[in-house]
Scaffold this active site. Structure first.
Site, mmCIF file in Angstrom:
data_model
loop_
_atom_site.group_PDB
_atom_site.id
_atom_site.type_symbol
_atom_site.label_atom_id
_atom_site.label_comp_id
_atom_site.label_asym_id
_atom_site.label_seq_id
_atom_site.Cartn_x
_atom_site.Cartn_y
_atom_site.Cartn_z
ATOM 1 N N SER A 1 0.872 -1.196 0.112
ATOM 2 C CA SER A 1 -0.177 0.155 -0.027
ATOM 3 C C SER A 1 0.820 1.199 -0.016
ATOM 4 O O SER A 1 2.234 1.273 -0.034
ATOM 5 C CB SER A 1 -0.951 0.038 1.432
ATOM 6 O OG SER A 1 -0.010 0.295 2.573
ATOM 7 N N LYS A 2 0.047 2.468 0.163
ATOM 8 C CA LYS A 2 0.933 3.692 -0.054
ATOM 9 C C LYS A 2 1.974 3.769 0.978
ATOM 10 O O LYS A 2 3.040 4.462 0.946
ATOM 11 C CB LYS A 2 -0.115 4.854 0.201
ATOM 12 C CG LYS A 2 -0.962 5.170 -1.113
ATOM 13 C CD LYS A 2 -1.143 6.404 -1.251
ATOM 14 C CE LYS A 2 -2.128 6.749 -2.526
ATOM 15 N NZ LYS A 2 -3.682 6.745 -2.055
ATOM 16 N N ARG A 3 1.921 3.078 2.018
ATOM 17 C CA ARG A 3 2.831 2.999 3.161
ATOM 18 C C ARG A 3 4.256 2.690 2.827
ATOM 19 O O ARG A 3 5.196 2.885 3.496
ATOM 20 C CB ARG A 3 2.313 2.367 4.504
ATOM 21 C CG ARG A 3 1.298 2.649 5.186
ATOM 22 C CD ARG A 3 1.057 2.179 6.591
ATOM 23 N NE ARG A 3 0.711 0.822 6.064
ATOM 24 C CZ ARG A 3 1.514 -0.399 6.309
ATOM 25 N NH1 ARG A 3 2.390 -0.315 6.957
ATOM 26 N NH2 ARG A 3 1.055 -1.539 6.109
ATOM 27 N N GLY B 1 5.391 3.418 -0.095
ATOM 28 C CA GLY B 1 6.143 4.436 -1.057
ATOM 29 C C GLY B 1 5.054 4.035 -2.318
ATOM 30 O O GLY B 1 4.184 3.943 -2.259
#
Ligand code: GLU
Length: 469
Positions: free
Chosen positions: A242-244, A246
């Site tokens: 996920s966006k976590r 990067g």
């Protein structure tokens, strides 16, 4: 004929996981010389936008995915209405007039009892007359699918194997909302059936939806397609990518200077093992030839950005033709504000394509070729200001003016200067590098001298001497 599809919702950028789903579904269809459908699932009018749809299509095209047919769900509402009506006629579905408050009440009660919530089925028993009366009063209603009691839905997933799910806990689920919009589980069945989809390839997060869909296929008398649910992609910390972690959208990678065939190749290997072990670089054509669902691992794949970087580097160094690399590189150069003609860029890349792994990195690294005036780093300035540098540059200037300059010649000149001034080789190379590139690391003096035209080399030496006064 095999027919597969990719059915994205235009509610955000194309995520790497969805891109991989698209690729696998596409490869599967093409491997079997079948048809690949792109269907935009935009029934959620609040979250779907035209902009996201455009970007989605652009990113898919950029990746090299072509579709044979294209549909947009928002243009098919009449069809869904017709099939919802059919289900009501055949008593597989019914109108439900329960209000939000009533449903909330049910939910609370379930919570108090500590049992999982499911709709009570209260409106199942409404008579025709009651329904007519409520409709006359203008009461809002949803349409619910009547889930058969005591049924276990079984299917053989092509990747996950045998799956059996008891649908008793589902409760009668909504297929048309009170505003008239149909829900995902319903439209996906109508579409897949009418579009002749034989194989549904999608993410494993949809496994819980599959039994609901199978019930609808059966109720409408449609043939149930085969399902292939792909395992999730994990980040290095083993949580869902996920966006976590990067950058996770195709667009991010495209903008960073990853090449589409490299990303395509990389995503294919995320959960699929080619028959030939050890080999990792494949063209799209080869992947079409080799891809099978049997080769898809049922365990999650782990995304490794370093590996993607490495693979992109291989494409830059070895796989792309020089001409294609130049074409890919030009827009990045322009975006960074540099002007250069293609022939010059070609010359530069021919000598330097092994020194960077993404195009943005390449532009940064190769800056000294493209700047008009060199700007010196602190370290480079210190070297230039150091005494022998001026004498080195004066002599260098004289020698270059007298003849040619290229990789071979600069080595000879350096030797001559070394003898004449009685200096260490390092002192000469440092001075030349600082003068020509503005840095002490990075591109070699020999490559600079090979590629830069003589007048630009001279210009840089004169400029450095001016600064030194
Ligand atoms: N629109 C759904 C999604 O983006 C498609 C699921 C499916 O392939 O059935 O997850």
């Amino acid at each position: 004929m095999v027919v597969s599809r990719f059915a994205p919702s235009p509610t955000g950028y194309l995520h790497l996981g969805n891109a991989r789903t698209a690729i696998f579904s596409y490869l599967f269809a093409k491997h079997h010389r079948g048809k690949f459908i792109l269907r935009v699932e935009d029934t959620d009018r609040e979250r779907s936008t035209k902009e996201f749809e455009e970007m989605l299509l652009e990113d898919l095209k950029w990746l090299g995915i072509e579709w044979d047919e294209f549909y947009r769900q928002s243009e098919r509402f009449d069809i869904y209405r017709e099939y919802a009506e059919k289900l009501v006629q055949s008593r597989h579905a019914y109108p439900c007039f329960c209000t939000v408050e009533e449903l909330e009440e049910e939910r609370k009660k379930a919570e108090e009892k500590g049992v999982p919530y499911r709709y009570s089925g209260k409106c199942r028993a409404l008579s025709k007359e009651e329904v007519e009366e409520f409709k006359r009063q203008g009461k809002p209603y949803t349409i619910r699918f009547r889930v058969p009691d005591g049924r276990v839905v079984v299917f053989q997933d092509l990747i996950k194997g045998h799956i059996a799910i008891n649908v008793d806990d589902f409760g009668d689920f909504v297929i048309v909302r009170s505003d008239g919009t149909p829900t995902y589980n319903f439209v996906v069945v109508v579409d897949d059936a009418l579009m002749g989809v034989t194989h549904v390839v999608r993410g494993e997060d949809h496994i819980p939806n599959t039994p609901k869909q199978i019930l609808i296929y059966e109720a409408l008398g449609f043939e149930v397609p085969k399902f292939a649910h792909l395992p999730v992609i994990l980040g290095e910390d083993r949580s869902k990518l996920s966006k976590r972690h990067g950058a996770v959208s195709v667009r991010n990678y495209r903008e960073e200077g990853y090449l589409s065939p490299a990303l395509f190749n990389f995503l294919c290997l995320l959960g699929w093992s080619p028959p030939e072990e050890g080999r990792e670089i494949f063209s799209k054509k080869e992947l079409i030839d080799l891809f099978t669902l049997e080769g898809v691992n049922s365990a999650p794949a782990v995304f490794n950005k370093e590996k993607l970087r490495w693979m992109n580097g291989v494409y830059i160094r070895e796989v792309l033709s020089l001409d294609r690399l130049v074409e890919e590189f030009m827009p990045f150069l322009e975006k960074a504000g540099y002007k250069a003609d293609k022939d010059f860029v070609r010359k530069v890349l021919e000598k330097t394509r092994d020194s960077f792994e993404t195009l943005t990195e390449g532009v940064e690294r190769l800056k000294p070729f493209f700047v008009q005036e060199v700007s010196y780093s602190e370290e480079a300035m210190a070297v230039l200001e150091n005494e022998p540098s001026r004498r080195v540059l004066e002599l260098f200037l004289q020698k270059v003016q007298e003849g040619d300059i290229n990789a071979q010649r600069v080595k000879e000149i350096a030797k001559e200067i070394q003898k004449e001034l009685n200096l260490k080789a390092k002192e000469i190379w440092h001075a030349l590098r600082a003068c020509l590139t503005g840095e002490l690391e990075g591109i070699g003096v020999d490559i600079m001298c090979d590629v830069l035209p003589k007048e630009r080399v001279l210009h840089r030496v004169i400029k450095a001497l001016e600064i030194l006064g």
